[in-house]
Design a protein around this motif. Structure first.
Motif, short mmCIF file in Angstrom:
data_model
loop_
_atom_site.label_atom_id
_atom_site.label_comp_id
_atom_site.label_asym_id
_atom_site.label_seq_id
_atom_site.Cartn_x
_atom_site.Cartn_y
_atom_site.Cartn_z
N LEU A 90 0.85 -1.20 0.00
CA LEU A 90 0.00 0.00 0.00
C LEU A 90 0.88 1.25 0.00
O LEU A 90 1.95 1.27 0.63
CB LEU A 90 -0.92 0.00 1.23
N GLY A 91 0.43 2.28 -0.71
CA GLY A 91 1.14 3.55 -0.69
C GLY A 91 2.44 3.53 -1.47
O GLY A 91 3.33 4.37 -1.22
N HIS A 92 2.58 2.62 -2.43
CA HIS A 92 3.80 2.64 -3.26
C HIS A 92 3.92 4.01 -3.92
O HIS A 92 2.89 4.61 -4.30
CB HIS A 92 3.73 1.53 -4.31
N SER A 93 5.13 4.50 -4.09
CA SER A 93 5.30 5.86 -4.62
C SER A 93 4.72 6.01 -6.03
O SER A 93 4.30 7.09 -6.43
CB SER A 93 6.77 6.26 -4.61
N GLU A 94 4.67 4.89 -6.78
CA GLU A 94 4.06 4.98 -8.12
C GLU A 94 2.55 5.23 -8.01
O GLU A 94 1.97 5.92 -8.83
CB GLU A 94 4.37 3.70 -8.92
N ARG A 95 1.95 4.69 -6.96
CA ARG A 95 0.52 4.95 -6.76
C ARG A 95 0.30 6.37 -6.24
O ARG A 95 -0.64 7.04 -6.62
CB ARG A 95 -0.09 3.92 -5.78
#
Ligand code: PEP
Length: 258
Positions: free
Chosen positions: A96-101
């Motif tokens: 969750l919260g990957h920088s790509e997202r």
């Protein structure tokens, strides 16, 4: 983490691989993990979750993760996926919260916080990604950014023992760039993250939350990155796509001792 302690190595496949490619990979990986005490998690595309989880069942050391989910329990959200659908397909973890997202899909700390709470409620282990941009790093704002991402991302989160949550420190400037944080720099960030977690959850629970490092990990920098005592594992993007390269990361201590 001391070099002889088991680490958690997560491969993030992002938007790569078909089902057939995934199954070949998992069958090969099952042989390779026999040589390590490290735990392995593969974060695969939604379409592969079910078959990957089924294929990995015979190898307890390999677990399956999703890469995203919606915060709602269920509902009229065309194209979205719910936590309970992920557990139903065999996922144990969710990134969750990957920088790509955050960057391409505008995800905020608040939205990510709702997802973390939903994942925990449904029995998934969230791998919450945090990390500063190049500009924030260069202007000395790393700690400020990390603190906000932790406290806002984990607002109203209550943990039983800390083992049900994982954090991943992924400096944005290191993701997919070939530039990784040095071992000392990674440990410095991880130790700061541990302090913030202690403030929030107390020493005992914070000591059980694994903190992974992610950003241009490769077989050549694995040993250096895992040396830090607060670095409990790695989140690996590009270098997880080829099973032999990933093997060199997972089995790095075997190679070190040989
Ligand atoms: C990632 O996407 O989480 C990542 C760490 O990518 P890479 O290893 O390719 O930098």
């Amino acid at each position: 983490m001391p070099l002889d302690s088991p680490s958690l190595i997560v491969g993030n496949w992002k938007m790569y691989k078909t089902r057939e490619e995934a199954l070949d990979y998992i069958n090969e990986l099952a042989e390779k993990v026999k040589g390590t005490s490290n735990e392995v998690v593969l974060a695969v595309p939604f379409t592969i979750l079910y078959s990957a989880a089924k294929a990995a069942k015979k190898t307890p050391q390999i677990k399956i993760s999703a890469q995203n989910m919606n915060d709602a329990k269920e509902g009229a959200f065309t194209g979205e996926i719910a936590a309970k659908m992920l557990t139903d397909a065999g996922a144990r973890y969710v990134i969750l919260g990957h920088s790509e997202r955050r960057r391409y899909f505008g995800e905020t700390n608040e939205f990510i916080n709702h997802k973390v709470k939903r994942a925990l409620k449904e029995g998934l282990i969230p791998i919450l990604c945090i990390g500063e941009s190049k500009e924030e790093n260069e202007s000395g704002k790393r700690e400020e950014v990390l603190r906000a991402e932790i406290l806002e991302g984990l607002a109203d989160v209550h943990l039983k023992d800390g083992k049900e949550l994982i954090l991943a420190y992924e400096p944005i400037w290191a993701i997919g760039t070939g530039v990784h944080a040095g071992g000392k720099e990674a440990e410095e960030a991880h130790s700061f993250i541990r302090e913030v977690l202690k403030e929030k959850f107390g020493d005992e629970i914070a000591s059980h939350i694994k903190i992974l490092y992610g950003g241009s990990v490769n077989p050549g920098n694995t040993k250096e990155l895992l040396t830090g005592k607060n670095v409990n594992g790695l989140l690996v993007g590009g270098s997880s796509l080829d099973v032999n390269t990933f093997d060199h990361i997972i089995n790095f201590n075997k190679q070190v001792n040989e």
